[in-house]
Design an enzyme around this catalytic site. Structure first.
Site, PDB file in Angstrom:
ATOM      1  N   LYS A   1       0.829  -1.217   0.000  1.00  0.00           N
ATOM      2  CA  LYS A   1       0.000   0.000   0.000  1.00  0.00           C
ATOM      3  C   LYS A   1       0.859   1.260   0.000  1.00  0.00           C
ATOM      4  CE  LYS A   1      -2.346  -0.742   3.803  1.00  0.00           C
ATOM      5  NZ  LYS A   1      -1.879  -2.074   4.202  1.00  0.00           N
TER       6      LYS A   1
ATOM      7  N   ARG B   1      -9.382   0.947   8.471  1.00  0.00           N
ATOM      8  CA  ARG B   1      -8.908  -0.398   8.816  1.00  0.00           C
ATOM      9  C   ARG B   1      -9.914  -1.154   9.665  1.00  0.00           C
ATOM     10  NH1 ARG B   1      -2.973   0.861   8.571  1.00  0.00           N
ATOM     11  NH2 ARG B   1      -1.793  -1.038   8.904  1.00  0.00           N
TER      12      ARG B   1
ATOM     13  N   ARG C   1      11.908  -6.253   5.293  1.00  0.00           N
ATOM     14  CA  ARG C   1      11.897  -4.805   5.161  1.00  0.00           C
ATOM     15  C   ARG C   1      12.901  -4.156   6.115  1.00  0.00           C
ATOM     16  NH1 ARG C   1       5.901  -2.297   4.715  1.00  0.00           N
ATOM     17  NH2 ARG C   1       5.915  -2.269   6.966  1.00  0.00           N
TER      18      ARG C   1
ATOM     19  N   ARG D   1      11.849  -2.165  11.573  1.00  0.00           N
ATOM     20  CA  ARG D   1      10.824  -1.428  12.315  1.00  0.00           C
ATOM     21  C   ARG D   1      10.274  -2.353  13.384  1.00  0.00           C
ATOM     22  NH1 ARG D   1       6.306   0.923   8.356  1.00  0.00           N
ATOM     23  NH2 ARG D   1       4.937  -0.408   9.563  1.00  0.00           N
TER      24      ARG D   1
ATOM     25  N   ARG E   1      -0.123  -8.687  13.334  1.00  0.00           N
ATOM     26  CA  ARG E   1      -0.742  -7.736  12.396  1.00  0.00           C
ATOM     27  C   ARG E   1      -1.570  -8.466  11.348  1.00  0.00           C
ATOM     28  NH1 ARG E   1       4.228  -4.678  10.288  1.00  0.00           N
ATOM     29  NH2 ARG E   1       2.767  -3.490   9.018  1.00  0.00           N
TER      30      ARG E   1
HETATM   31  P1  AMP Z   1       1.115   0.937   8.713  1.00  0.00           P
HETATM   32  O1  AMP Z   1       2.343   1.737   8.551  1.00  0.00           O
HETATM   33  O2  AMP Z   1      -0.025   1.394   7.837  1.00  0.00           O
HETATM   34  O3  AMP Z   1       1.334  -0.545   8.625  1.00  0.00           O
HETATM   35  O4  AMP Z   1       0.587   1.200  10.203  1.00  0.00           O
HETATM   36  C1  AMP Z   1       1.404   0.902  11.325  1.00  0.00           C
HETATM   37  C2  AMP Z   1       0.556   0.785  12.571  1.00  0.00           C
HETATM   38  O5  AMP Z   1      -0.123   2.035  12.835  1.00  0.00           O
HETATM   39  C3  AMP Z   1      -0.563  -0.245  12.506  1.00  0.00           C
HETATM   40  O6  AMP Z   1      -0.097  -1.558  12.774  1.00  0.00           O
HETATM   41  C4  AMP Z   1      -1.489   0.283  13.600  1.00  0.00           C
HETATM   42  O7  AMP Z   1      -0.982   0.020  14.888  1.00  0.00           O
HETATM   43  C5  AMP Z   1      -1.418   1.793  13.385  1.00  0.00           C
HETATM   44  N1  AMP Z   1      -2.435   2.245  12.410  1.00  0.00           N
HETATM   45  C6  AMP Z   1      -2.214   2.763  11.173  1.00  0.00           C
HETATM   46  N2  AMP Z   1      -3.361   3.068  10.569  1.00  0.00           N
HETATM   47  C7  AMP Z   1      -4.350   2.731  11.429  1.00  0.00           C
HETATM   48  C8  AMP Z   1      -5.766   2.785  11.377  1.00  0.00           C
HETATM   49  N3  AMP Z   1      -6.405   3.225  10.295  1.00  0.00           N
HETATM   50  N4  AMP Z   1      -6.461   2.353  12.458  1.00  0.00           N
HETATM   51  C9  AMP Z   1      -5.839   1.917  13.570  1.00  0.00           C
HETATM   52  N5  AMP Z   1      -4.503   1.821  13.690  1.00  0.00           N
HETATM   53  C10 AMP Z   1      -3.755   2.223  12.631  1.00  0.00           C
END
Ligand code: AMP
Length: 225
Positions: free
Chosen positions: A18, A93, A128, A161, A172
């Site tokens: 994404k 999400r 990653r 990360r 996740r």
């Molecule tokens: P990402 O970089 O999109 O994988 O997001 C990293 C982390 O941020 C996720 O595993 C969640 O803990 C939090 N996060 C990001 N977007 C959301 C969302 N829309 N709703 C809830 N938590 C989020």
């Protein structure tokens, strides 16, 4: 691609690309990429009250409470640079977040679902690496740095990360299946938003460029409908 208003949601499991696709599309369409994950990491880095509330949750692979992310997105979308379109990367999400988009009458033109087979997710995420200084992304298999562990751009150290550690990745993926997969169904049945499935990795051979070309095809077809 063109003048048309593009208000796009990018959906998909962790590791579906994404972030990469949002970045490529943002460049192509000249509209901002709004990544809730990036915004949350930034809040955590500066130690804001949102960051303090979210830090532990993000590093454990769970989702931050809906009210926090909904407020973040609402606030971001009123900025001038979003008025010609935007790409939501990592939001919604949960069903509650998807419903909030409708309740707050946030116009969305397309929902794009990046579909990827589970077997590739772990391989993609566990390889990653991110630069601890400039945040550039690398991958030990798909996009290795010239020198192991060192950022090509700024020479900073490459790190894993926290939420890309294997146990957290598994968490996740489980969270995705439980809480985010229903969002795909929500858009597949949505009365006014068209949801397109994009093959974002059924084999290891798909490159980000191949997947970007599939996305462009879908957007082009929408435009000429
Ligand atoms: P990402 O970089 O999109 O994988 O997001 C990293 C982390 O941020 C996720 O595993 C969640 O803990 C939090 N996060 C990001 N977007 C959301 C969302 N829309 N709703 C809830 N938590 C989020």
């Amino acid at each position: 691609m063109t003048q048309e208003l593009h208000r796009i949601i990018l959906l998909g499991p962790p590791g579906s690309g994404k972030g990469t696709q949002a970045m490529l599309l943002s460049r192509d369409l000249n509209i901002p990429q709004i990544s809730t994950g990036d915004i949350l990491r930034e809040e955590i880095n500066i130690g804001s009250s949102i960051g303090m509330a979210a830090g532990q949750i993000v590093s454990s692979g769970q989702l931050v409470p809906d009210n926090i992310v909904i407020e973040i997105v609402k606030k971001r979308l009123i900025a001038d640079d979003c008025q010609q379109g935007f790409i939501l990367d990592g939001f919604p999400r949960t069903l509650a977040q998807a419903q909030a988009i409708d309740t707050h009458q946030i116009g969305i033109d397309q929902a794009l679902f990046l579909d990827v087979v589970d077997a590739l997710i772990l391989k993609r995420l566990s390889g990653r690496r991110v630069c601890s200084k400039c945040n550039s992304m690398f991958h030990v298999h798909y996009n290795p740095p010239k020198q192991v562990g060192i950022c090509d751009r700024c020479g900073g150290d490459l790190v894993i990360r926290k939420d890309d550690e294997e146990s957290t990745i598994r968490k996740r993926i489980a969270v995705y299946h439980q809480q985010t997969a229903p969002v795909i169904e929500y858009y597949q049945k949505h009365p006014s938003i068209c949801c397109h499935r994009i093959d974002a990795g059924s084999t290891d051979l798909d490159t980000p460029e191949t997947i970007a070309a599939r996305i462009r095809d879908v957007l082009y077809q929408e435009q000429t409908r």
